[in-house]
Design a protein around this motif. Structure first.
Motif, PDB file in Angstrom:
ATOM      1  N   VAL A 432       0.859  -1.191   0.000  1.00 49.05           N
ATOM      2  CA  VAL A 432       0.000   0.000   0.000  1.00 49.05           C
ATOM      3  C   VAL A 432       0.894   1.240   0.000  1.00 49.05           C
ATOM      4  O   VAL A 432       1.662   1.423   0.943  1.00 49.05           O
ATOM      5  N   PRO A 433       0.851   2.045  -1.078  1.00 42.94           N
ATOM      6  CA  PRO A 433       0.059   1.861  -2.299  1.00 42.94           C
ATOM      7  C   PRO A 433       0.601   0.727  -3.164  1.00 42.94           C
ATOM      8  O   PRO A 433       1.730   0.270  -2.969  1.00 42.94           O
ATOM      9  N   ALA A 434      -0.191   0.307  -4.142  1.00 46.03           N
ATOM     10  CA  ALA A 434       0.121  -0.905  -4.898  1.00 46.03           C
ATOM     11  C   ALA A 434       1.416  -0.791  -5.689  1.00 46.03           C
ATOM     12  O   ALA A 434       2.093  -1.796  -5.926  1.00 46.03           O
ATOM     13  N   TRP A 435       1.788   0.440  -6.088  1.00 43.89           N
ATOM     14  CA  TRP A 435       3.007   0.578  -6.897  1.00 43.89           C
ATOM     15  C   TRP A 435       4.271   0.199  -6.119  1.00 43.89           C
ATOM     16  O   TRP A 435       5.328  -0.047  -6.703  1.00 43.89           O
ATOM     17  N   GLY A 436       4.162   0.125  -4.794  1.00 42.61           N
ATOM     18  CA  GLY A 436       5.323  -0.257  -3.993  1.00 42.61           C
ATOM     19  C   GLY A 436       5.822  -1.653  -4.333  1.00 42.61           C
ATOM     20  O   GLY A 436       7.020  -1.942  -4.203  1.00 42.61           O
ATOM     21  N   GLU A 437       4.903  -2.525  -4.783  1.00 38.45           N
ATOM     22  CA  GLU A 437       5.304  -3.901  -5.106  1.00 38.45           C
ATOM     23  C   GLU A 437       6.308  -3.926  -6.252  1.00 38.45           C
ATOM     24  O   GLU A 437       7.360  -4.570  -6.158  1.00 38.45           O
ATOM     25  N   GLU A 438       5.994  -3.226  -7.338  1.00 34.15           N
ATOM     26  CA  GLU A 438       6.908  -3.239  -8.482  1.00 34.15           C
ATOM     27  C   GLU A 438       8.200  -2.502  -8.161  1.00 34.15           C
ATOM     28  O   GLU A 438       9.268  -2.851  -8.679  1.00 34.15           O
ATOM     29  N   ARG A 439       8.104  -1.493  -7.306  1.00 34.56           N
ATOM     30  CA  ARG A 439       9.310  -0.747  -6.960  1.00 34.56           C
ATOM     31  C   ARG A 439      10.316  -1.640  -6.230  1.00 34.56           C
ATOM     32  O   ARG A 439      11.484  -1.707  -6.598  1.00 34.56           O
ATOM     33  N   ALA A 575      16.580 -15.082   3.784  1.00 31.95           N
ATOM     34  CA  ALA A 575      17.815 -15.854   3.894  1.00 31.95           C
ATOM     35  C   ALA A 575      17.752 -16.868   5.038  1.00 31.95           C
ATOM     36  O   ALA A 575      18.262 -17.979   4.923  1.00 31.95           O
ATOM     37  N   VAL A 576      17.104 -16.496   6.139  1.00 29.17           N
ATOM     38  CA  VAL A 576      17.114 -17.339   7.344  1.00 29.17           C
ATOM     39  C   VAL A 576      15.852 -18.197   7.468  1.00 29.17           C
ATOM     40  O   VAL A 576      15.913 -19.352   7.899  1.00 29.17           O
ATOM     41  N   THR A 577      14.683 -17.631   7.096  1.00 31.29           N
ATOM     42  CA  THR A 577      13.411 -18.355   7.305  1.00 31.29           C
ATOM     43  C   THR A 577      12.743 -18.797   6.014  1.00 31.29           C
ATOM     44  O   THR A 577      11.829 -19.621   6.053  1.00 31.29           O
ATOM     45  N   GLY A 578      13.147 -18.197   4.883  1.00 33.92           N
ATOM     46  CA  GLY A 578      12.493 -18.505   3.621  1.00 33.92           C
ATOM     47  C   GLY A 578      11.215 -17.741   3.391  1.00 33.92           C
ATOM     48  O   GLY A 578      10.548 -17.926   2.372  1.00 33.92           O
ATOM     49  N   ARG A 579      10.846 -16.839   4.315  1.00 31.01           N
ATOM     50  CA  ARG A 579       9.597 -16.075   4.208  1.00 31.01           C
ATOM     51  C   ARG A 579       9.845 -14.591   4.395  1.00 31.01           C
ATOM     52  O   ARG A 579      10.846 -14.175   5.002  1.00 31.01           O
ATOM     53  N   ALA A 580       8.920 -13.775   3.884  1.00 26.62           N
ATOM     54  CA  ALA A 580       8.965 -12.336   4.139  1.00 26.62           C
ATOM     55  C   ALA A 580       8.620 -12.088   5.601  1.00 26.62           C
ATOM     56  O   ALA A 580       7.827 -12.837   6.193  1.00 26.62           O
ATOM     57  N   PRO A 581       9.163 -11.032   6.214  1.00 30.64           N
ATOM     58  CA  PRO A 581       8.895 -10.772   7.630  1.00 30.64           C
ATOM     59  C   PRO A 581       7.614  -9.992   7.862  1.00 30.64           C
ATOM     60  O   PRO A 581       7.294  -9.652   8.988  1.00 30.64           O
ATOM     61  N   TYR A 582       6.896  -9.681   6.784  1.00 31.80           N
ATOM     62  CA  TYR A 582       5.678  -8.872   6.904  1.00 31.80           C
ATOM     63  C   TYR A 582       4.612  -9.386   5.939  1.00 31.80           C
ATOM     64  O   TYR A 582       4.897  -9.929   4.879  1.00 31.80           O
ATOM     65  N   ARG A 583       3.350  -9.195   6.351  1.00 20.64           N
ATOM     66  CA  ARG A 583       2.224  -9.572   5.493  1.00 20.64           C
ATOM     67  C   ARG A 583       1.773  -8.389   4.642  1.00 20.64           C
ATOM     68  O   ARG A 583       1.205  -8.584   3.570  1.00 20.64           O
ATOM     69  N   ALA A 584       1.985  -7.192   5.153  1.00 23.16           N
ATOM     70  CA  ALA A 584       1.610  -5.989   4.414  1.00 23.16           C
ATOM     71  C   ALA A 584       2.639  -4.899   4.695  1.00 23.16           C
ATOM     72  O   ALA A 584       3.232  -4.852   5.777  1.00 23.16           O
ATOM     73  N   VAL A 585       2.827  -4.037   3.693  1.00 20.09           N
ATOM     74  CA  VAL A 585       3.763  -2.916   3.822  1.00 20.09           C
ATOM     75  C   VAL A 585       3.065  -1.654   3.329  1.00 20.09           C
ATOM     76  O   VAL A 585       2.537  -1.626   2.212  1.00 20.09           O
ATOM     77  N   LEU A 586       3.042  -0.647   4.173  1.00 20.05           N
ATOM     78  CA  LEU A 586       2.407   0.632   3.834  1.00 20.05           C
ATOM     79  C   LEU A 586       3.484   1.709   3.834  1.00 20.05           C
ATOM     80  O   LEU A 586       4.313   1.771   4.746  1.00 20.05           O
ATOM     81  N   TYR A 630      -1.505  10.443   2.483  1.00 23.65           N
ATOM     82  CA  TYR A 630      -0.101  10.248   2.815  1.00 23.65           C
ATOM     83  C   TYR A 630       0.659   9.457   1.753  1.00 23.65           C
ATOM     84  O   TYR A 630       1.883   9.391   1.784  1.00 23.65           O
ATOM     85  N   LYS A 631      -0.043   8.854   0.801  1.00 25.23           N
ATOM     86  CA  LYS A 631       0.633   8.016  -0.190  1.00 25.23           C
ATOM     87  C   LYS A 631       1.514   8.840  -1.124  1.00 25.23           C
ATOM     88  O   LYS A 631       2.447   8.320  -1.732  1.00 25.23           O
ATOM     89  N   SER A 632       1.219  10.119  -1.265  1.00 25.51           N
ATOM     90  CA  SER A 632       2.083  11.015  -2.036  1.00 25.51           C
ATOM     91  C   SER A 632       2.706  12.003  -1.059  1.00 25.51           C
ATOM     92  O   SER A 632       2.520  11.897   0.153  1.00 25.51           O
TER      93      SER A 632
END
Length: 927
Positions: A432-439, A575-586, A630-632
């Motif tokens: 959130v916002p969605a463009w953060g994923e591609e960035r 590197a250590v767990t094989g998973r992302a440490p967060y479910r969502a990022v804002l 706040y997204k911009s």
């Protein structure tokens, strides 16, 4: 404009003026006394978890407006979650290692780190960091942020450091950690390597030069005599490090003769090259870049060859298509030269000074050597052209000095080892916002290996030993486990305070040569490795924070953290767990002034949050945070805050009106059932529950500006300008116990009860103050923060009623507009002096006919008459362009003014007992 009568409000101890700077500290004291954080946690114990993991700010100064924005956004989310059925513990943290702290400690304490014992210096840094942890903590509390302040985390905690080196050890065990010679970003001022996240780009003026390299061996492709390859560069000081010239294998290059001299440049750039020299040339030959591979040139300044090599990194955007290649000063140069086995010459030391390897430039600071290189090139006749350009250039994030690439031996984390898995995990996260994923996907996809070593003192040491005999690095489960025990007990200072032998587990030997004598690494870890390990060192540290859980439900920071904390956390976690440490990022944007300019002390547009709190109160800052998307980038200035103060005043005064008019209302005894309310009251409840629906959805979707605008519009339009305006007469003139007044009070109470809850995440202080003054009911918690969010009552969402009153309000708006015209023409003063006659076409007449007895109250006039459909419209009536078929005639109301309700009535004076009152008011008093 308010056309209602000016009537003194009933008495209430909820003040009209906010006086937030004085009242807020009193509320903070109340929250402290009640331990409101702990009370909320106890209330929500056993409910589903929601973990917002706090990205740690640097403890190196007072908070600024960026801190304010970030912490308030987090507080809004945590408070909302805790009011909607979640156990949402919030453990705040601080980053207490690294350059930001070290530099400030040196500056503030006047320390020379090279002359002070390492442990003494580290203690000074620790004292400085903890001092500002305490200062920032109090400043965050003053913002109304609710958190577990007594159990916050700092990255210098011994158990944190122990867990951090455990992460490092696990990455090393999996083969992701290695030491190698590579060009890394280097700050000469800070005397250390930097990671990509520690680099920022600023405008800089640089020399733009074209230099010729004499051909020594053309491999028989063309005559070598008086022939040169031409390179272009903006960093003359790197020429002493040149070992090659890179060409693109698929581009075409030409040999062009100008007078007696021949030059080789890219065919597509020949015209611009000739124009630059102000010369004409004759093309003698043409070659594909691949044909020129391994042509040998001579270095223009040093007794050394410069080999022509091939590289895909060469472009035709500017220059000559022949790229000066100094592998000690650039990553692409390093990779290109590595394929040809060329030496990596890095003739600049950690302070940015040329070493003896720099030849005639030895002892010169690298930037000052620019001119020396230019002079030497000119003297030897190899400088063809010189100019100056403005361009973006990398600078150190802390000291703001320009930086450079320097090839040194450093410790790296191999991103390639887990890149694919990291990219897969990015796709599983909500951004959130969605463009953060591609960035962040692009950043991870193209990221080079992470340089994790720093040549500084204040930080967590790299826990590696070296065999004194064979030089082999030693790091394994046994050494890491032993060090973790020492770090937990003594902190990482133990690494610097003890001899190497005292840091090793007993009876350990080199696995290569069986020697038992070791030295220890002197570099510390990149500070981003500290904070990047916090998801495990905090969320998974059950002995300290058993209420937390891993992974986090949400990370929330500025958009720059896609290459910073979000990235480093993802790297260590995958590197250590094989998973992302967060479910969502804002992510939120940066701060600008109302003209869109970046905040700068030199521009004088910096807003100090601590001064704003002193002048206006923290709730104004909280309202500002919620008001903007706040997204911009977010605009802020004194003028904007002044506008927000006015918006706050309207919301507060709406709540004050609601409170003032339920002063004699007992919710447990006086409430009127929905079915017994008039339509106007039911319409008000409909608007309230539309608001609840919209606001809860906005909170859930993190659309806080929608929360602000919806509540502000509800207070100013639906309430102040409509419902509250209309019912004033009912509230002030009806008998106290009358059903119609109690019905109105029921609505006011329900509105206030819902509104104060909806406001709590944003206006933390004001909502608590309102809650304190509301009528007491047995089930009401002592603090609004212990209450739940209101829920939508579907029974109140009457679509037919909604459509009907939307049309009524449209008619009302037109009547008010026409009344304003009559007031300006001096026909009337306030609206109660008016008589309104409506002339309507049949369909509208039939719609309004059932309401004809209520129209005067709806319009807030003394007399409102609905003429028969088809009646002749008088000349002075005003037609509506908004409501089809409506004309309105305004005249002065007949009769005298009632001293009690201020309405005009022809019977005022007829009652001998109450000669100054209208019949209605006289009847009320007689009862």
């Amino acid at each position: 404009m308010d056309y209602g009568k000016t009537i003194n409000l009933p008495q209430t101890d909820f003040p009209m003026r906010a006086n937030l700077p004085n009242r807020e500290p009193e509320i903070l004291k109340y929250w402290t006394e009640k331990n409101i954080y702990r009370a909320v946690q106890e209330k929500n114990e056993g409910k589903p978890k929601f973990i917002l993991h706090d990205g740690p700010p640097y403890a190196n100064g007072d908070i600024h407006l960026g801190h304010t924005l970030n912490k308030i956004l987090k507080d809004i989310i945590v408070k909302y979650k805790s009011m909607t059925g979640y156990d949402a513990p919030y453990v705040p943290g601080w980053d207490t290692h690294g350059l930001p702290i070290e530099q400030q400690a040196i500056k503030a304490l006047g320390i020379n780190r090279h002359e002070v014992d390492t442990v003494v210096f580290r203690n000074k840094c620790k004292e400085y960091a903890l001092k500002f942890v305490g200062i920032q903590k109090e400043e965050f509390i003053r913002l109304g942020v609710r958190a577990d302040w007594d159990r916050s985390y700092v990255t210098l905690m011994p158990h944190f450091e122990a867990r951090q080196i455990g992460v490092f050890g696990e990455m090393a065990k999996r083969g992701y950690i290695y030491k190698g010679l590579k060009p890394v970003y280097w700050c000469a001022s800070c005397e250390t390597a930097l990671a990509e996240a520690e680099v920022e780009y600023q405008d800089k003026k640089s020399p733009s030069i074209y230099v010729r390299f004499p051909v020594a061996d053309s491999k028989g492709l063309f005559p070598s005599e008086n022939t040169y390859l031409v390179i272009w560069t903006t960093t003359p000081w790197t020429i002493p490090g040149n070992v090659a010239i890179s060409l693109h294998p698929e581009y075409f290059y030409v040999l062009v003769q100008i007078g007696e001299v021949k030059y080789i440049v890219a065919k597509e750039l020949l015209a611009s090259f000739l124009e630059l020299l102000g010369a004409q040339g004759t093309v003698l030959q043409e070659f594909a870049g691949a044909e020129l591979e391994r042509v040998v040139c001579r270095h223009p300044l040093l007794d050394r060859d410069s080999l022509v090599i091939l590289g895909e990194h060469v472009t035709l955007e500017q220059g000559t298509g022949c790229v000066h290649t100094a592998p000690g000063h650039g990553q692409e140069d390093f990779e290109a030269a590595k394929k040809y086995g060329l030496p990596v010459i890095s003739p600049v030391n950690g302070k940015g000074v040329f070493t003896d390897e720099g030849g005639i430039f030895s002892g010169q600071f690298y930037l000052k050597a620019n001119q020396s290189v230019l002079d030497a090139l000119t003297e030897r006749g190899h400088l063809l052209f010189q100019a100056e350009i403005d361009h973006q250039y990398p600078h150190c994030w802390r000291c703001k000095s320009s930086i450079f690439f320097r090839a040194t031996e450093q410790w790296f984390a191999s991103i390639e080892g887990f890149r694919r898995q990291a990219l897969e995990e990015i796709r599983k996260v909500q951004w959130v916002p969605a463009w953060g994923e591609e960035r962040i996907y692009g950043m991870v996809e193209n990221r080079g290996d992470w340089c994790i070593s720093r040549q500084r003192t204040w930080g967590v040491p790299i826990p590696i030993f070296y065999c004194s005999k064979c030089g082999k690095a030693l790091i394994n489960d046994r050494t890491i486990k032993h060090l973790q025990g020492l770090f937990k007990e003594h902190g990482s200072d133990v690494w610097f305070a003890r001899q190497t032998a005292d840091l090793l587990p007993p009876d350990i030997a080199c696995p290569e040569c069986s020697a038992a004598d070791f030295t220890k690494e002197t570099d510390i870890m990149d500070v981003w490795f500290d904070s990047g390990s916090s998801h495990l060192a905090v969320l998974d540290e059950k002995t300290v924070w058993p209420e937390l859980s891993w992974p986090a439900d949400l990370y929330l920071e500025g958009s720059d953290q896609h290459r910073g904390w979000f990235n480093s956390s993802l790297s260590t976690s995958v590197a250590v767990t094989g998973r992302a440490p967060y479910r969502a990022v804002l992510t939120h944007g940066f701060l600008v002034d109302e003209k869109g300019r970046k905040m700068s002390k030199s521009l004088g547009n910096v807003v100090d949050p601590l001064k704003v709190i002193q002048q206006l109160g923290a709730d104004i800052l909280r309202l500002w945070v919620s008001s903007a998307d706040y997204k911009s980038d977010l605009a802020v200035s004194q003028n904007i805050l002044k506008q927000l103060s006015e918006a706050y005043r309207k919301i507060r005064n709406t709540c004050r009106f609601l409170l003032s008019n339920i002063y004699d209302f007992d919710p447990s005894a006086d409430q009127v059932a929905y079915e017994k309310m008039v339509e106007l009251d039911r319409w008000a409840l409909l608007k309230l529950h539309r608001l609840i629906e919209k606001v809860l959805n906005a909170y859930h979707d993190y659309e806080f500006h929608v929360v602000y605008h919806a509540i502000h519009n509800f207070c100013t339009v639906d309430m102040s300008n409509r419902y509250l305006d209309i019912i004033k007469d009912r509230l002030y003139t009806s008998p106290a116990e009358s059903p119609d007044r109690r019905a109105a009070q029921t609505v006011l109470y329900l509105i206030l009860d819902a509104l104060v809850r909806l406001l709590t995440p944003v206006l933390a202080f004001t909502s608590e103050e309102i809650w304190k003054h509301m009528p007491r009911v047995e089930s009401r918690p002592e603090s609004v923060q212990l209450a739940d969010m209101p829920v939508v009552n579907e029974a109140y969402l009457d679509l037919e009623l909604e459509d009907k009153w939307q049309r009524i309000m449209a008619v009302r708006n037109e009547v008010i507009r026409i009344l304003e015209g009559a007031r300006q023409e001096k026909v009337i003063g306030n609206s109660l002096e008016a008589q309104v006659d409506l002339y309507c076409e049949k369909e509208l007449h039939d719609f309004l006919e059932p309401l004809k007895d209520d129209l005067a109250a709806i319009f807030i006039v003394s007399v409102a008459r609905l003429s028969n459909a088809g009646s002749e419209v008088p000349v002075h009536a005003v037609g509506s362009e908004i409501v089809s078929g409506l004309h309105v005639a305004v005249s002065r109301a007949p009769g005298g003014k009632c001293e009690r309700c201020w309405m005009y009535h022809i019977a005022v004076g007829n009652d001998l007992e109450h000669p100054s009152l209208c019949p209605r008011c006289a009847g009320v008093l007689k009862k």
